[in-house]
Motif scaffolding. Structure first.
Motif, PDB file in Angstrom:
ATOM      1  N   ILE A 129       0.844  -1.197   0.000  1.00 37.41           N
ATOM      2  CA  ILE A 129       0.000   0.000   0.000  1.00 37.41           C
ATOM      3  C   ILE A 129       0.883   1.252   0.000  1.00 37.41           C
ATOM      4  O   ILE A 129       0.628   2.211  -0.732  1.00 37.41           O
ATOM      5  CB  ILE A 129      -0.949   0.005   1.225  1.00 37.41           C
ATOM      6  CG1 ILE A 129      -1.814  -1.268   1.259  1.00 37.41           C
ATOM      7  CG2 ILE A 129      -1.826   1.261   1.221  1.00 37.41           C
ATOM      8  CD1 ILE A 129      -2.690  -1.503   0.037  1.00 37.41           C
ATOM      9  N   GLU A 130       1.944   1.227   0.813  1.00 36.70           N
ATOM     10  CA  GLU A 130       2.893   2.354   0.826  1.00 36.70           C
ATOM     11  C   GLU A 130       3.507   2.558  -0.555  1.00 36.70           C
ATOM     12  O   GLU A 130       3.710   3.685  -1.000  1.00 36.70           O
ATOM     13  CB  GLU A 130       3.997   2.105   1.858  1.00 36.70           C
ATOM     14  CG  GLU A 130       3.510   2.164   3.288  1.00 36.70           C
ATOM     15  CD  GLU A 130       4.536   1.648   4.290  1.00 36.70           C
ATOM     16  OE1 GLU A 130       5.650   1.243   3.871  1.00 36.70           O
ATOM     17  OE2 GLU A 130       4.211   1.636   5.488  1.00 36.70           O
ATOM     18  N   GLU A 180       1.330   6.693  -7.011  1.00 37.86           N
ATOM     19  CA  GLU A 180       0.526   7.918  -6.943  1.00 37.86           C
ATOM     20  C   GLU A 180       1.354   9.163  -6.646  1.00 37.86           C
ATOM     21  O   GLU A 180       0.863  10.278  -6.789  1.00 37.86           O
ATOM     22  CB  GLU A 180      -0.587   7.756  -5.902  1.00 37.86           C
ATOM     23  CG  GLU A 180      -1.583   6.658  -6.265  1.00 37.86           C
ATOM     24  CD  GLU A 180      -2.750   6.556  -5.308  1.00 37.86           C
ATOM     25  OE1 GLU A 180      -2.686   7.150  -4.203  1.00 37.86           O
ATOM     26  OE2 GLU A 180      -3.737   5.879  -5.664  1.00 37.86           O
ATOM     27  N   GLY A 181       2.600   8.988  -6.204  1.00 36.94           N
ATOM     28  CA  GLY A 181       3.489  10.123  -5.977  1.00 36.94           C
ATOM     29  C   GLY A 181       3.133  10.988  -4.782  1.00 36.94           C
ATOM     30  O   GLY A 181       3.509  12.155  -4.705  1.00 36.94           O
ATOM     31  N   ARG A 182       2.435  10.401  -3.809  1.00 34.33           N
ATOM     32  CA  ARG A 182       2.079  11.147  -2.603  1.00 34.33           C
ATOM     33  C   ARG A 182       3.140  10.945  -1.527  1.00 34.33           C
ATOM     34  O   ARG A 182       4.014  10.101  -1.645  1.00 34.33           O
ATOM     35  CB  ARG A 182       0.710  10.681  -2.087  1.00 34.33           C
ATOM     36  CG  ARG A 182      -0.441  11.018  -3.041  1.00 34.33           C
ATOM     37  CD  ARG A 182      -1.795  10.764  -2.398  1.00 34.33           C
ATOM     38  NE  ARG A 182      -2.155   9.344  -2.408  1.00 34.33           N
ATOM     39  CZ  ARG A 182      -2.831   8.729  -1.437  1.00 34.33           C
ATOM     40  NH1 ARG A 182      -3.213   9.392  -0.363  1.00 34.33           N
ATOM     41  NH2 ARG A 182      -3.128   7.451  -1.522  1.00 34.33           N
ATOM     42  N   GLU A 183       3.034  11.733  -0.463  1.00 33.07           N
ATOM     43  CA  GLU A 183       3.943  11.618   0.676  1.00 33.07           C
ATOM     44  C   GLU A 183       3.741  10.266   1.369  1.00 33.07           C
ATOM     45  O   GLU A 183       2.648   9.705   1.350  1.00 33.07           O
ATOM     46  CB  GLU A 183       3.672  12.735   1.686  1.00 33.07           C
ATOM     47  CG  GLU A 183       4.105  14.106   1.224  1.00 33.07           C
ATOM     48  CD  GLU A 183       5.617  14.223   1.095  1.00 33.07           C
ATOM     49  OE1 GLU A 183       6.346  13.785   2.007  1.00 33.07           O
ATOM     50  OE2 GLU A 183       6.062  14.744   0.060  1.00 33.07           O
ATOM     51  N   HIS A 184       4.797   9.780   2.028  1.00 36.79           N
ATOM     52  CA  HIS A 184       4.704   8.546   2.786  1.00 36.79           C
ATOM     53  C   HIS A 184       3.679   8.725   3.901  1.00 36.79           C
ATOM     54  O   HIS A 184       3.750   9.692   4.663  1.00 36.79           O
ATOM     55  CB  HIS A 184       6.075   8.184   3.376  1.00 36.79           C
ATOM     56  CG  HIS A 184       6.138   6.799   3.895  1.00 36.79           C
ATOM     57  ND1 HIS A 184       5.591   6.436   5.106  1.00 36.79           N
ATOM     58  CD2 HIS A 184       6.668   5.663   3.369  1.00 36.79           C
ATOM     59  CE1 HIS A 184       5.787   5.148   5.309  1.00 36.79           C
ATOM     60  NE2 HIS A 184       6.439   4.654   4.272  1.00 36.79           N
ATOM     61  N   PRO A 185       2.708   7.816   3.994  1.00 38.37           N
ATOM     62  CA  PRO A 185       1.651   7.991   5.006  1.00 38.37           C
ATOM     63  C   PRO A 185       2.151   7.677   6.416  1.00 38.37           C
ATOM     64  O   PRO A 185       3.012   6.815   6.598  1.00 38.37           O
ATOM     65  CB  PRO A 185       0.588   6.976   4.575  1.00 38.37           C
ATOM     66  CG  PRO A 185       1.364   5.905   3.871  1.00 38.37           C
ATOM     67  CD  PRO A 185       2.517   6.600   3.203  1.00 38.37           C
ATOM     68  N   ASP A 186       1.608   8.384   7.393  1.00 39.48           N
ATOM     69  CA  ASP A 186       1.901   8.073   8.794  1.00 39.48           C
ATOM     70  C   ASP A 186       1.178   6.796   9.216  1.00 39.48           C
ATOM     71  O   ASP A 186       1.698   6.006   9.995  1.00 39.48           O
ATOM     72  CB  ASP A 186       1.477   9.229   9.707  1.00 39.48           C
ATOM     73  CG  ASP A 186       2.340  10.466   9.504  1.00 39.48           C
ATOM     74  OD1 ASP A 186       3.530  10.308   9.153  1.00 39.48           O
ATOM     75  OD2 ASP A 186       1.825  11.580   9.671  1.00 39.48           O
ATOM     76  N   VAL A 187      -0.027   6.631   8.702  1.00 40.50           N
ATOM     77  CA  VAL A 187      -0.822   5.423   8.959  1.00 40.50           C
ATOM     78  C   VAL A 187      -1.492   5.006   7.651  1.00 40.50           C
ATOM     79  O   VAL A 187      -1.732   5.837   6.771  1.00 40.50           O
ATOM     80  CB  VAL A 187      -1.911   5.638  10.049  1.00 40.50           C
ATOM     81  CG1 VAL A 187      -1.300   5.891  11.407  1.00 40.50           C
ATOM     82  CG2 VAL A 187      -2.850   6.764   9.675  1.00 40.50           C
ATOM     83  N   ILE A 188      -1.792   3.723   7.554  1.00 34.85           N
ATOM     84  CA  ILE A 188      -2.551   3.204   6.410  1.00 34.85           C
ATOM     85  C   ILE A 188      -4.022   3.223   6.815  1.00 34.85           C
ATOM     86  O   ILE A 188      -4.394   2.670   7.853  1.00 34.85           O
ATOM     87  CB  ILE A 188      -2.110   1.759   6.064  1.00 34.85           C
ATOM     88  CG1 ILE A 188      -0.616   1.702   5.744  1.00 34.85           C
ATOM     89  CG2 ILE A 188      -2.946   1.193   4.931  1.00 34.85           C
ATOM     90  CD1 ILE A 188      -0.202   2.417   4.491  1.00 34.85           C
TER      91      ILE A 188
END
Length: 195
Positions: free
Chosen positions: A132-133, A140-148
């Motif tokens: 998912i990360e 998708e080129g988004r920032e690394h998530p803090d939580v899924i």
């Protein structure tokens, strides 16, 4: 260990070895992939994590070739790996790339690989947050998530191991020897979960 081709590309550009775009283009070069008999759309997973002595202004394809050569040199020492067909090796690389992003200490890697192997054998989703990360940051080129989040695990992507059983279509990182060894020699367990 565990860096993606995009992260490697940024490091190479920062160190003025080659441009990120040139490296990434070389990673997708079908002719170069065919030379290494890699049945994948990119070199993701085959860019072996190691210490490299490179010179400024190298071509992206030269850097990819050095890293791929190192992959095949290093994996020749892993029992059972060099005998695999290119397709079976690619499956091991994909699994190892997920194990690489999940384990923290070396002893955990074969146990985590066993969980994934048991799930694959019973057509159960791998349910790996690492995939998912990968979708979020690399596709998708988004920032690394803090939580899924629940929204994240519902993303419609073939890399979503919460949504689809089996291996994703490609590697999600470039695994080191510990993860590769674990993927080809998982522990013999009846485990289906880890945390």
């Amino acid at each position: 260990e565990g860096l993606t081709k995009a992260k490697i590309a940024r490091i190479l550009e920062e160190k003025e070895i080659c441009t990120a775009s040139e490296f990434l283009e070389a990673c997708r070069d079908e002719k170069l992939l065919a030379e290494y008999n890699i049945p994948a759309s990119t070199f993701e997973g085959y860019l072996f994590p190691d210490t490299y002595f490179l010179t400024p202004s190298m071509s992206g394809s030269a850097v990819v070739s050095i890293m791929a050569d190192t992959f095949f040199e290093k994996t020749a020492s892993v029992p059972g790996l060099s005998e695999l067909s290119p397709e079976k090796l690619n499956d091991v690389v994909i699994l190892a790339s997920i194990v690489e992003r999940e384990y923290r200490i070396d002893e955990e890697a074969p146990l985590i690989a066993s969980v994934f192997k048991n799930r694959l054998e019973h057509n159960i989703g791998l349910y790996s947050c690492a995939t998912i990360e990968y979708i979020i940051t690399e596709i998708e080129g988004r920032e690394h998530p803090d939580v899924i989040t629940y929204d994240d695990i519902a993303i419609d992507s073939p890399y979503n191991t919460y949504k689809w059983a089996g291996l994703p279509p490609g590697a999600i990182s470039n695994p080191g020897i510990v993860a590769l060894n674990a993927a080809v020699h998982p522990a013999d367990t009846n485990y289906y979960y880890f945390r």
